[in-house]
Design an enzyme around this catalytic site. Sequence first.
Site, PDB file in Angstrom:
ATOM      1  N   SER A  44       0.814  -1.202   0.000  1.00  0.00           N
ATOM      2  CA  SER A  44       0.000   0.000   0.000  1.00  0.00           C
ATOM      3  C   SER A  44       0.847   1.252   0.000  1.00  0.00           C
ATOM      4  O   SER A  44       2.075   1.213  -0.114  1.00  0.00           O
ATOM      5  CB  SER A  44      -0.920   0.005   1.231  1.00  0.00           C
ATOM      6  OG  SER A  44      -0.132   0.047   2.407  1.00  0.00           O
ATOM      7  N   GLY A  46       1.624   3.216   2.434  1.00  0.00           N
ATOM      8  CA  GLY A  46       2.592   3.239   3.520  1.00  0.00           C
ATOM      9  C   GLY A  46       3.850   2.457   3.200  1.00  0.00           C
ATOM     10  O   GLY A  46       4.972   2.917   3.444  1.00  0.00           O
ATOM     11  N   GLU A  47       3.687   1.257   2.656  1.00  0.00           N
ATOM     12  CA  GLU A  47       4.845   0.443   2.297  1.00  0.00           C
ATOM     13  C   GLU A  47       5.623   1.070   1.137  1.00  0.00           C
ATOM     14  O   GLU A  47       6.855   0.988   1.087  1.00  0.00           O
ATOM     15  CB  GLU A  47       4.405  -0.975   1.932  1.00  0.00           C
ATOM     16  CG  GLU A  47       4.048  -1.853   3.100  1.00  0.00           C
ATOM     17  CD  GLU A  47       2.717  -1.484   3.725  1.00  0.00           C
ATOM     18  OE1 GLU A  47       1.872  -0.897   3.001  1.00  0.00           O
ATOM     19  OE2 GLU A  47       2.509  -1.762   4.914  1.00  0.00           O
ATOM     20  N   MET A  48       4.898   1.697   0.200  1.00  0.00           N
ATOM     21  CA  MET A  48       5.559   2.371  -0.916  1.00  0.00           C
ATOM     22  C   MET A  48       6.470   3.496  -0.419  1.00  0.00           C
ATOM     23  O   MET A  48       7.588   3.659  -0.891  1.00  0.00           O
ATOM     24  CB  MET A  48       4.522   2.945  -1.888  1.00  0.00           C
ATOM     25  CG  MET A  48       4.128   1.998  -2.994  1.00  0.00           C
ATOM     26  SD  MET A  48       5.494   1.762  -4.149  1.00  0.00           S
ATOM     27  CE  MET A  48       5.218   0.061  -4.623  1.00  0.00           C
TER      28      MET A  48
END
EC number: 2.4.99.12
Length: 413
Positions: A44, A46-48
């Site tokens: 998502s 956040g991980e990106m």
Amino acid sequence: MPGYLLHIRKRGGYRERFGTRFGLGLQVPQKKAGSKRIWIQAVSLGEMLAIEPLLKALAADERIEIYLTVTTSTGYALALEKYSELAVGISYFPIDFCPFSSCVWDQIDPDLAICAETELWPEHTHQAVKRGVPFLLVNGRLSDRSFKRAMKLRGFFRTVLSNTSQVFACSDLDRERYLALGAPEDRVTTTGNIKVDVTIEPILDAVTCASMRAEMGLSDGFLLLGSSTWPGEEEMLVDALRAIRERDSKARLLIVPRHAERRHEIEAMLRQRASDLRFHFKSRGAPEDELDILVADTHGELRALTQLSDLAFVGKSLPPHTEGQTPVECGVLGKPMVFGTGMSNFRSIREGLLQRGAAREVRDEGEAIQTIVSLSQDLEARAKMSAGGLAWHAGSRGAVERTAKGVLSWLDR
């Protein structure tokens, strides 16, 4: 499949390039001669954002081509905006079922596959083993909740982890948990949390911050930020604002919900709980007048908005939530913060911030309001917390360098 379709219909925003989730309509360029292609998957938004420093470190190697996939529509939009120049292609991650996964593997044809954080897709890892491609898990972590669930399916996870070439764990505790699930001891290494190495750009000066606040109707006074809030936490922040205003009539509240799709739910709450206050939603354009509450129901702006605040509450950390949202940006920017005890996704970061005095931990809504009100009146305490956050960040970096070195060693084998 029916459950998946119902889920994406409920969440919304998945219509664009929907076929790529089935391996249809991908635009994958031919691999350059002599290059090595790395397929990186992050769930998502956040991980990106979290893997940005690792992406840049790998993209700096001229031998490497990066192909990015994401799961959520917000993550996809961010990837297109920020990483188009770093990656040879960006698309949605395929549904983890053999025909779709195999189809995408054929097209991307990677030399190395990487997943971030908690991404252990069984068919994805199976395809890697089937094709003789190393599969790495970077920034590997297991929250209390995830670990408890995984232990009930230990045999299944042992099989998936046996297909994983290397796990680069966030902390020693995460390493022990992967070993408990059956990962071979020589395949799990503690490299640290790459989120700590994030570089926030641009850093806004005081004039720019003041200008942005004025444009958003938040000109003067103490500004409380709700960072990536979840249901129930917005109500607590409204109550905290009212308590602060008994002492500071100019205090204001900026809410950044974790899921912008909840705007209608939040609006209904504000109409019921804050009908006497002036509130506005950022997605609807610039406000006409000064505001008491602004809801930033937009994507990818949290880092900039954090810089405008005087104190932040970190979301998904009060009961019944147990996992927490990232406090890293607040620490990097030297913003004093308050969070609940439910920060299991960021256990080592939480401990570091508390040890440095950069954050205050609270047990429930009542204690959260009390602590927020107290800090709103104590400039000296907030200044010490700010210095603690900056010191924590300076002393915690290095995970990206260690992880990138580990990834490159697999390419050289």
